[in-house]
Each structure stands twice: as structure tokens, then as C-alpha cells.
Motif scaffolding. Structure first.
Motif, mmCIF file in Angstrom:
data_model
loop_
_atom_site.group_PDB
_atom_site.id
_atom_site.type_symbol
_atom_site.label_atom_id
_atom_site.label_comp_id
_atom_site.label_asym_id
_atom_site.label_seq_id
_atom_site.Cartn_x
_atom_site.Cartn_y
_atom_site.Cartn_z
ATOM 1 N N LYS A 1 0.811 -1.223 0.000
ATOM 2 C CA LYS A 1 0.000 0.000 0.000
ATOM 3 C C LYS A 1 0.845 1.274 0.000
ATOM 4 O O LYS A 1 0.572 2.206 -0.767
ATOM 5 N N ASN B 1 -6.586 3.700 2.491
ATOM 6 C CA ASN B 1 -6.874 2.269 2.625
ATOM 7 C C ASN B 1 -7.508 1.705 1.369
ATOM 8 O O ASN B 1 -7.642 0.497 1.227
ATOM 9 N N ASP C 1 0.859 5.317 5.651
ATOM 10 C CA ASP C 1 -0.219 5.534 4.675
ATOM 11 C C ASP C 1 -0.934 6.866 4.910
ATOM 12 O O ASP C 1 -2.060 7.050 4.472
HETATM 13 CA CA CA Z 1 -5.111 2.923 8.112
#
Ligand code: CA
Ligand code: UD1
Length: 456
Positions: A23, A228, A103
Motif C-alpha cells: 500500500k 486504505n 499511509d
Molecule cells: Ca489505516
């Protein structure tokens, strides 16, 4: 800040991205998500950084390079488990451990500085950075006691309907006293819906020991935005783009239509440049002042001087000096260098070539692996035949040369200074200075041709 070490959590898979990439290695604003976080740390003055990597660890390490400490989390058993892995990588001088998620690219350096400052001032064992958000779905909610102190943080999946109403959320950013953190981490257990070791569970443990746990409700809503999903990636991209456009306009650049202008975070532009719609400025591009770029132009990792005009063109990994005029529909491939005042016109492709001052390649040409001198004129339709099917060969065109339209220059070859090639020639031998090379069959005239064909 030699007593602060940042721990960047970057081991998660990011299941909802549906991606082969970890990610944190997705890009927004022209940089990896985690690179934004690293740059923010550096801007906040935090130079000691440990990254926790796991899913796609090799890709993350290759992408970010050797400037950081990396710790592997073999299995992703939760944020608490992730932080526990770094204990041995933190050195004794590093008393304050700043934890950030890889993130969260919108976090600001000023917010991190405030967090560290408050943590130090109040001599807390832990300080949690929180934000008040309109839509708290997905975040851990902050439960406060009647004295307004932190009680605990409850994750979305563990929260009751009433707790889900709470709009104050955990940003996943904290400052900890090192010894308190690592001793409390040994006591957390995965007794929750996700059966994970939650970092947030250390907070009530520290309080239970009578240690001070503080809250800084100091992050703006957008800073709390973590990525996400692909939808959130697009949301973050949009916000980063707005921030960059704002910065560039504040620095004195006209952006005719911010809605259709795409500029990466690291691009710099000097004042009085004007950017027309549908222009993309990417990577580490630097642009001088008083340029006019676009419409419909893409410039990647290139350096442009002042007073340059580029329309409907693509420029990759190249350097352009002042007062050049490029396009429409030019394609400058990597390692192109244009000296001052060069004109590259329509449907011209340049590759790995240097072009001297005031030279002109006005239309329909391919120039590759070439060195072109000063004041050269390259006629319409000229092609450097640089590739023999096995190797690439150089073409040298010296100062003041005049290349006739539709010349093929078969490399390796040198056209001397002030030499001329006749239009339509395929030049296979070097041409001396001042000389003329013509290579084409003589024109024949047949009189009264139409009459003889019986047409008249
Ligand atoms: Ca998160
Ligand atoms: C976490 C917080 C939540 C907070 C939110 C903010 C916990 C238990 N919850 O939830 O309170 O509101 O962040 O965004 O901490 N990671 C690892 N190893 C793991 C698990 C996660 O490195 O084993 C990394 C992920 O790559 C990510 C970060 O930690 O960068 C956060 O993990 P994530 O699973 O996204 O946590 P959230 O559920 O969002």
C-alpha cells in the motif's frame, strides 16, 4: 532532534487496495505515499527514522533506498506488534519515539513539531495526536473520562453504536517515552474482534501505572486521512494537487485553470510563468520564470530555463536553456539538451541529442544521438539514421550547417561547419566544412508528355 526517533509503520498489505504493490508504495502527487511521510519527518527536523516493513518489504526498501533503518515484521499481527519489532533498532540516546503510519501522506510537519513539543513539555509517557472529523467511520474513536483525559481508544470494529457516534479520532500518530513504550508493549494482548496486537492498548496500560498520557487534538481533518482504498488514494491525490497548486500560485505563477493542471509536489517554478490547461509537470521538474507552458503539455524530470514556450508537447528527462520555443507536437526524449534560443517545431522527435544556440529544427524531423552546433538549420523531414539494426551511431552537425529538406543522414556521419546538403539527399559520407553534398538522380524532362499519352 537527536533524542527523537520516528517509527514509520509500513508493513501492512493494504488488502482493500486490491494490488500487487504494498500500500505505501502507491503514488500520489508524484511520490510514494510513504515518501510523503518521510519528507514530512525530515521537514519537521526528525532525521532518525526506522521503517517497519513486511508485506512487499523488498519493493519498499528498493524504492526508498539505503538512507533509513529497516526492521522486518514477518507477520502482520497488528500495529502494537509492528512497533514492538523496533526495540533493538532504537538506540539509547533516542528517548522519544514518534510513531507515524506510512499511509498518511497529508500529515504536516508543523503538526508533528507541535506533538513533540507538547510531549516534551508535559513530560508525558505518551501523547496521542487526534483530530475531529465529520465522518469518523474506520478510525479508532477517542474515549475521554469525565476530566477530559484519555480513557482508551476503541477501534471501529470493536465499538458500540454509541462509541461510533464519537467524532474525535485517533490519527495513528503518537509520541512515546521509549522505556515506557517497550515495557507496555510486552503486556498487550490480541483480545479484540480482529485478534490483533493494538498499539492503542498501551495507553491504558501506561495510565494504569500512574504515568501521564496526554492528548493533542491538533490535526486537521484532512491530515488524518489515511489511504486504505483506491477511492481514498484519489481523494489524497486531489488534496495534494490543490496544496501544490496553491504553493505555486503563491510563488507568483499563473495557472489559468487549476482544475485541469497537474503538478507534482517536488516541482518548482519561478515567477511570471503561465501555465495553460491540460499541462502535467512531473517528478523533479524545475521551470524558470516567464515561460509559457501548454496547453496540453507534459514535462517529466526536466530542467527548463527562462522565457521558454512549450505547446502541445512532451519533454522527458531533458534540459532546455532560456528562450527556446518548442512545439506544437514535439517529443523530446531523455537526455536532450537545447542551448539558448533553439526552435524545435511541429512533429519533431529528439533523442539523446545536444542542439547548439539558435539552431532550428522547425518541422517533421527525427534527430537522435546527434550533436548539433550553433546556428544550424535542419530542413523539414530530416532524419538521422542512427540505428543500423544492431548499434546506435552518432551524427555530428557543425556550426552554421544547412541541412536540406528531407535529407537522410546515415550515421556515423559528420556534416562540417557551414556545409550544405541538398534536399532529398541520402548522405552516407562526411561532408567537409563549407562543402555541398547532393545525392539524388538528375531530373529528366520529357516534353509534351500529356499529349503523348493522348490526354490533350
Ligand atoms: Ca489505516
Ligand atoms: C490504526 C489505529 C486507529 C487509527 C488509524 C488511523 C490501531 C489498532 N488502530 O487503524 O486507531 O484511527 O490507524 O489511520 O493502531 N501496520 C503494520 N503492521 C501491522 C499492522 C499495520 O506495519 O501488523 C501498518 C500499516 O501498514 C499502516 C499502519 O500500520 O501503515 C496502520 O495500520 P492499519 O491496519 O491501516 O490501521 P487502522 O485499522 O487504520
Amino acid at each position: 532532534m537527536q533524542d527523537v526517533v520516528a517509527v514509520v509503520l509500513a508493513a501492512g498489505k493494504g488488502t482493500r487496495m486490491i494490488s500487487d504493490l504494498p500500500k505505501v508504495m502507491h503514488r500520489a502527487g508524484g511520490k510514494y505515499l510513504v515518501q510523503h511521510v518521510l519528507d514530512t519527518l525530515s521537514a519537521a527536523g526528525v532525521s532518525r527514522v526506522v521503517l517497519v516493513v513486511g508485506h512487499g518489504a523488498n519493493l519498499v526498501q528498493e524504492g526508498l533506498g539505503d538512507g533509513y533503518r529497516y526492521v522486518r515484521q514477518a507477520e502482520q499481527l497488528g500495529t502494537g506488534h509492528a512497533v514492538a519489532q523496533v526495540e533493538k533498532a532504537v538506540d539509547p540516546a533516542e528517548r522519544n519515539v514518534l510513531v507515524v503510519c506510512g499511509d498518511m501522506p497529508l500529515l504536516k510537519s508543523s503538526t508533528l513539531q507541535k506533538l513533540i513539543e507538547q510531549h516534551r513539555q508535559r513530560e508525558a509517557a505518551a501523547t496521542v495526536l487526534t483530530a475531529r472529523v465529520r465522518n469518523p467511520v474506520g478510525y479508532g474513536r477517542v474515549l475521554r473520562d469525565p476530566h477530559n483525559h484519555l480513557q482508551r481508544i476503541v477501534e471501529e470494529k470493536d465499538a458500540t453504536a454509541g462509541e461510533k457516534e464519537i467524532e474525535e479520532v485517533n490519527t495513528g500518530t503518537y509520541c512515546f517515552d521509549r522505556d515506557s513504550l517497550f515495557s507496555a508493549l510486552k503486556k498487550i494482548e490480541p483480545h479484540n474482534v480482529q485478534q490483533e496486537y493494538y498499539l492503542t492498548d498501551v495507553l491504558p496500560i501506561l495510565q494504569g501505572k500512574g504515568l501521564r498520557v496526554e492528548i493533542l487534538e491538533g490535526a486537521e481533518e484532512e491530515e488524518a486521512l489515511g489511504v486504505n482504498s483506491r477511492q481514498q488514494l484519489a481523494e489524497v491525490e486531489q488534496i495534494l494537487r490543490q496544496r501544490t497548486l496553491q504553493r505555486i500560485m503563491v510563488e507568483g505563477v499563473t495557472i489559468v485553470d487549476p482544475g485541469t493542471t497537474f503538478i507534482d509536489a517536488e516541482v518548482s517554478i519561478a515567477p511570471d510563468t503561465i501555465i495553460y490547461p491540460f499541462t502535467f509537470l512531473e517528478g523533479k521538474t524545475r521551470i524558470g520564470g516567464k515561460c509559457e507552458l501548454g496547453p496540453m503539455t507534459r514535462i517529466v524530470n526536466s530542467v527548463l530555463g527562462n522565457g521558454i514556450r512549450v505547446q502541445n508537447s512532451i519533454i522527458l528527462d531533458s534540459q532546455i536553456e532560456d528562450d527556446c520555443n518548442i512545439g506544437p507536437f514535439a517529443y523530446l526524449r531523455p537526455e536532450t539538451y537545447l542551448a539558448r534560443g533553439v526552435k524545435v517545431g511541429d512533429f519533431v522527435e529528439l533523442k539523446k541529442s545536444r542542439v547548439g544556440e539558435n539552431s532550428k529544427i522547425p518541422h517533421l524531423s527525427y534527430v537522435g544521438d546527434a550533436i548539433v552546433g550553433v546556428g544550424v538549420n535542419i530542413g523539414c523531414g530530416t532524419i538521422t539514421c542512427n540505428y543500423d539494426g544492431v548499434n546506435k551511431h552518432p551524427t555530428i552537425i557543425e556550426d552554421g550547417a544547412f541541412i536540406g529538406s528531407n535529407s537522410n543522414l546515415v550515421a556515423p556521419i559528420k556534416i562540417g561547419a557551414y556545409a550544405t546538403t541538398g534536399a532529398g539527399s541520402t548522405i552516407t559520407k562526411d561532408v567537409p566544412d563549407q562543402g555541398l553534398a547532393v545525392e539524388r538522380s538528375k531530373q529528366k524532362i520529357i516534353s509534351n508528355w500529356s499529349q503523348r499519352r493522348g490526354k490533350e
